[in-house]
Design a protein around this motif. Structure first.
Motif, PDB file in Angstrom:
ATOM      1  N   SER A 249       0.711  -1.293  -0.055  1.00 32.80           N
ATOM      2  CA  SER A 249       0.300  -0.311   0.131  1.00 32.80           C
ATOM      3  C   SER A 249       0.467   0.737  -0.110  1.00 32.80           C
ATOM      4  N   GLY A 250       2.278   1.430  -0.239  1.00 30.34           N
ATOM      5  CA  GLY A 250       2.576   2.554  -0.570  1.00 30.34           C
ATOM      6  C   GLY A 250       3.373   2.356  -1.282  1.00 30.34           C
ATOM      7  N   ALA A 251       4.101   3.339  -1.654  1.00 30.59           N
ATOM      8  CA  ALA A 251       4.888   3.824  -3.180  1.00 30.59           C
ATOM      9  C   ALA A 251       4.012   3.546  -4.582  1.00 30.59           C
ATOM     10  N   THR A 252       4.796   1.798  -3.870  1.00 26.90           N
ATOM     11  CA  THR A 252       4.564   0.750  -5.284  1.00 26.90           C
ATOM     12  C   THR A 252       3.281   0.206  -5.476  1.00 26.90           C
ATOM     13  N   GLY A 253       2.596   1.002  -4.791  1.00 29.45           N
ATOM     14  CA  GLY A 253       1.285   0.373  -5.649  1.00 29.45           C
ATOM     15  C   GLY A 253       0.078   1.579  -5.311  1.00 29.45           C
ATOM     16  N   ARG A 254       1.126   2.570  -5.519  1.00 22.29           N
ATOM     17  CA  ARG A 254       0.078   3.780  -5.102  1.00 22.29           C
ATOM     18  C   ARG A 254       0.673   4.837  -6.367  1.00 22.29           C
ATOM     19  N   ASN A 255       1.101   4.447  -7.105  1.00 22.38           N
ATOM     20  CA  ASN A 255       2.715   5.848  -7.940  1.00 22.38           C
ATOM     21  C   ASN A 255       2.893   5.346  -9.236  1.00 22.38           C
ATOM     22  N   GLY A 256       2.825   3.366  -9.372  1.00 24.68           N
ATOM     23  CA  GLY A 256       3.625   2.680 -10.152  1.00 24.68           C
ATOM     24  C   GLY A 256       2.565   2.801 -11.322  1.00 24.68           C
ATOM     25  N   GLY A 257       3.398   1.558 -12.380  1.00 23.65           N
ATOM     26  CA  GLY A 257       2.902   1.273 -13.584  1.00 23.65           C
ATOM     27  C   GLY A 257       4.031   0.965 -14.620  1.00 23.65           C
ATOM     28  N   HIS A 258       5.427   1.821 -14.478  1.00 26.34           N
ATOM     29  CA  HIS A 258       5.841   1.727 -15.396  1.00 26.34           C
ATOM     30  C   HIS A 258       7.125   0.765 -14.776  1.00 26.34           C
ATOM     31  N   LEU A 259       7.406   0.650 -16.361  1.00 26.85           N
ATOM     32  CA  LEU A 259       8.790  -0.935 -16.106  1.00 26.85           C
ATOM     33  C   LEU A 259       9.522  -0.800 -16.888  1.00 26.85           C
ATOM     34  N   THR A 260      10.178   0.815 -17.355  1.00 26.79           N
ATOM     35  CA  THR A 260      10.704   1.545 -18.492  1.00 26.79           C
ATOM     36  C   THR A 260      12.567   1.635 -18.164  1.00 26.79           C
ATOM     37  N   PRO A 261      13.407   1.565 -18.094  1.00 30.43           N
ATOM     38  CA  PRO A 261      14.439   2.043 -17.584  1.00 30.43           C
ATOM     39  C   PRO A 261      14.402   3.108 -18.369  1.00 30.43           C
ATOM     40  N   THR A 262      15.310   4.161 -17.564  1.00 32.04           N
ATOM     41  CA  THR A 262      16.276   5.439 -18.636  1.00 32.04           C
ATOM     42  C   THR A 262      17.517   4.506 -19.245  1.00 32.04           C
ATOM     43  N   LEU A 263      17.042   5.102 -20.313  1.00 25.21           N
ATOM     44  CA  LEU A 263      18.615   4.531 -21.016  1.00 25.21           C
ATOM     45  C   LEU A 263      20.032   5.987 -21.300  1.00 25.21           C
ATOM     46  N   PHE A 264      19.924   6.759 -21.181  1.00 22.25           N
ATOM     47  CA  PHE A 264      20.341   7.685 -21.269  1.00 22.25           C
ATOM     48  C   PHE A 264      20.434   8.925 -21.152  1.00 22.25           C
ATOM     49  N   TYR A 265      19.121   9.750 -19.961  1.00 24.82           N
ATOM     50  CA  TYR A 265      18.622  10.616 -19.947  1.00 24.82           C
ATOM     51  C   TYR A 265      20.023  10.606 -18.506  1.00 24.82           C
ATOM     52  N   ALA A 266      21.059  12.420 -18.761  1.00 24.31           N
ATOM     53  CA  ALA A 266      22.315  12.815 -17.889  1.00 24.31           C
ATOM     54  C   ALA A 266      22.774  12.426 -17.960  1.00 24.31           C
ATOM     55  N   PHE A 267      23.567  11.330 -18.568  1.00 23.18           N
ATOM     56  CA  PHE A 267      24.332  10.568 -19.296  1.00 23.18           C
ATOM     57  C   PHE A 267      25.972  11.079 -18.471  1.00 23.18           C
ATOM     58  N   ARG A 268      25.605  12.696 -18.910  1.00 26.93           N
ATOM     59  CA  ARG A 268      26.718  13.039 -19.766  1.00 26.93           C
ATOM     60  C   ARG A 268      26.938  14.248 -17.877  1.00 26.93           C
ATOM     61  N   ASP A 269      26.117  14.576 -17.442  1.00 22.32           N
ATOM     62  CA  ASP A 269      26.708  14.848 -15.856  1.00 22.32           C
ATOM     63  C   ASP A 269      26.930  14.076 -15.337  1.00 22.32           C
ATOM     64  N   ARG A 270      26.477  12.858 -14.735  1.00 25.48           N
ATOM     65  CA  ARG A 270      26.589  11.530 -14.719  1.00 25.48           C
ATOM     66  C   ARG A 270      28.930  11.314 -15.166  1.00 25.48           C
ATOM     67  N   GLU A 271      28.566  11.260 -15.978  1.00 28.73           N
ATOM     68  CA  GLU A 271      29.922  10.761 -16.354  1.00 28.73           C
ATOM     69  C   GLU A 271      30.836  12.515 -15.781  1.00 28.73           C
ATOM     70  N   ARG A 272      30.781  13.168 -15.856  1.00 32.15           N
ATOM     71  CA  ARG A 272      31.333  14.196 -14.887  1.00 32.15           C
ATOM     72  C   ARG A 272      31.745  14.675 -14.005  1.00 32.15           C
ATOM     73  N   ALA A 273      29.984  14.101 -13.593  1.00 29.21           N
ATOM     74  CA  ALA A 273      30.443  13.393 -11.641  1.00 29.21           C
ATOM     75  C   ALA A 273      30.891  12.716 -10.778  1.00 29.21           C
ATOM     76  N   TYR A 274      30.816  11.399 -11.533  1.00 32.23           N
ATOM     77  CA  TYR A 274      31.302  10.284 -11.424  1.00 32.23           C
ATOM     78  C   TYR A 274      32.551   9.234 -11.828  1.00 32.23           C
TER      79      TYR A 274
END
Length: 527
Positions: free
Chosen positions: A109-134
């Motif tokens: 009854s938490g977030a999984t049962g109330r906010n979910g529905g997608h099973l779609t991995p993020t493929l590339f969003y914000a990659f350049r930011d993460r690469e610079r940072a980490y």
């Protein structure tokens, strides 16, 4: 979806130092909180027949002792139980273990049962930011963990022939760009991800991404030509989250390696140390003694781990190089954040709707997807759309520090109801727009300052006062703080903590999976 902001390095450090004292003070003032018992009615949990485990174990005798206690019955908590039972078998642990799952409210009854529905991995969003940072390797893992999560859940569903039972649907996903700058940034991230060697899937490892202009959106999807938006298409699924979690729990119970019990409506009020090896979980129904504890409560983690309470400072740590020792204590908090979701009928039939993919609204934070399952079984019924988001219209604090999911935000309600008619004017042209909305509800997510979860052993924060050499949380583990993006990370993070506990049981050293971002493990330590 988490959106990074940008500050220069000096500003970041100064801001972090200035707010450290106020963040700490705010954390101390935060009240203890548990989920509300009269939550709004969620489509995913209603009618009650959709959640057969809803009140399982809420009455009768309470389990008195267990090897592992899991607090939370969403995708993280039940995922941990499932991974534990399967790893106990694969690692040849001879003694049968007892696993107890507790939830303050109904099952899932938490977030999984109330906010979910997608099973779609993020493929590339914000990659350049993460690469610079980490760095490149660590940035790659940000996407590999999502692919691992989705593939693991899909394997479970398909191996057990559960596609129809959990409403698994593969229609693809379209991410909308409202400006040319957004579109150019997304394409640059996609190209950088390919250059770094990240396999995004698809025939050529590029995720099968297709870039659409406004003409494509108008012709193929009935999009409003006046908006002049563009989009990127890539593979994606949607499903019924509670049904998946139910099947995972039932499968865990079948395993001979463990006795798995469930106690719903059993809030854990405090945890105390009974001796060097065991903790006591105190509930209104009695106490459970166990050797290991898993915190899978996401937004509510601060209830039992007070040092994780407090407002997250308005500063981004995803980009930049602020040392952990300079970050304010509040930077490590998990902030409850209310999301709002609704179910609305299209004004046209399935053929005229023109799309069966999921969407996200780019900078607008909204997401939506159609459900055709009941159209097939009810002649003449129009497709139902699940639509969520709109926090940017909530006024004030973007629904942060809000734990009340028993009510709606009227401003968000208004914004959600205007979105689909604006995007698809010919497909949501109702004589009575209010009547088209069959249900609307809220749910509480857990946000962190980096947008990324906390995974691993619970430790007192290095910046907290009265730090002793002995960890008072020995034997406790956490996987929480998924920042509204849990379906493609939580199940894998549950696998990590399950693996850590199995290694402890066997007296072996735990090895991190190659797909796990290492920074998920360092949230409670200083350099």
């Amino acid at each position: 979806m988490y959106k990074p902001t940008h500050f220069n390095g000096l500003t970041r450090i100064i801001s972090a130092l200035l707010i450290s004292i106020t963040s700490f003070s705010s954390a101390l003032k935060q009240p203890s909180y548990l989920p509300h018992h009269n939550a709004t009615r969620s489509f995913w949990l209603y009618p009650p027949s959709t959640n057969p485990l809803g009140e399982a174990g809420s009455t009768g005798e309470l389990t008195s002792s267990a090897d592992v206690c899991i607090i939370g019955s969403g995708i993280t908590g039940i995922g941990a139980a499932w991974h534990l039972t399967n790893q106990l078998v694969s690692q040849s642990v001879e003694t049968k273990k007892k696993i107890a799952v507790l939830d303050a409210r109904e099952f899932c009854s938490g977030a999984t049962g109330r906010n979910g529905g997608h099973l779609t991995p993020t493929l590339f969003y914000a990659f350049r930011d993460r690469e610079r940072a980490y760095g490149t390797d660590e940035a790659q893992r940000s996407y590999r963990i999502e692919q691992h999560t989705a593939n693991s859940l899909l394997d479970f569903i398909r191996t057990n022939n559960l596609e129809s039972e959990v409403d698994l649907f593969e229609g693809g996903h379209l991410s909308v760009f409202r400006t040319a700058e957004e579109a150019a940034g997304a394409k640059a991230d996609w190209e950088a991800t390919r250059k770094a060697g990240v396999d995004m899937g698809g025939a050529d490892g590029d995720g099968g991404v297709r870039w659409f202009g406004i003409e494509d959106l108008v012709e193929n999807y009935g999009f409003n030509p006046e908006l002049n938006y563009t989009a990127a298409w890539f593979s994606g699924h949607n499903l019924w989250p509670c049904k998946v979690v139910t099947k995972l729990f039932e499968d865990a119970q079948k395993q001979a390696s463990a006795d798995v019990v469930l106690h719903t409506k059993t809030p854990v009020t405090t945890i105390s140390k009974l001796d060097d090896e065991r903790s006591g979980l105190h509930t209104p129904r009695g106490e459970i003694a166990c050797e290991y504890v898993i915190h899978a409560t996401n937004a509510y983690a601060g209830h039992l781990l007070p040092f994780l309470r407090g407002q997250t400072p308005d500063i981004d740590y995803t980009v930049g190089q602020i040392p952990l020792s300079l970050r304010p204590r509040g930077a490590f908090g998990i902030v409850p954040t209310r999301g709002q979701v609704g179910a609305v009928r299209a004004s046209v039939d399935a053929q005229a709707l023109k799309w069966n993919n999921s969407w996200d609204g780019g900078a607008g934070w909204e997401y939506w997807f159609p459900r055709y399952q009941d159209v097939e079984s009810h002649a003449g019924r129009r497709p139902l759309i699940i639509l969520g988001g709109g926090r940017q219209h909530s006024g004030g604090n973007l629904e942060q520090e809000v734990t009340d999911d028993s009510v709606l935000n009227e401003r968000v309600d208004k914004a959600l109801k205007s979105l689909l008619p604006r995007f698809f004017p010919q497909q949501f042209k109702h004589e009575d727009a209010e009547q088209a909305w069959e249900m609307q509800w809220t749910g509480i997510m857990g946000f962190t300052n980096t947008g990324e979860p906390f995974v691993g052993p619970v430790k007192t924060l290095a910046q907290s006062p009265n730090l002793s050499a002995k960890n008072p949380y020995e034997g406790q583990y956490i996987a929480a703080g998924f920042t509204g993006h849990g379906m493609t990370r939580a199940f894998a993070c549950a696998e990590v903590v399950a693996g850590m506990i199995i290694a402890k049981i066997r007296g072996e050293e735990w090895a991190a999976p190659e797909w796990l971002p290492r920074r998920y493990l360092t949230w409670a330590t200083a350099p």
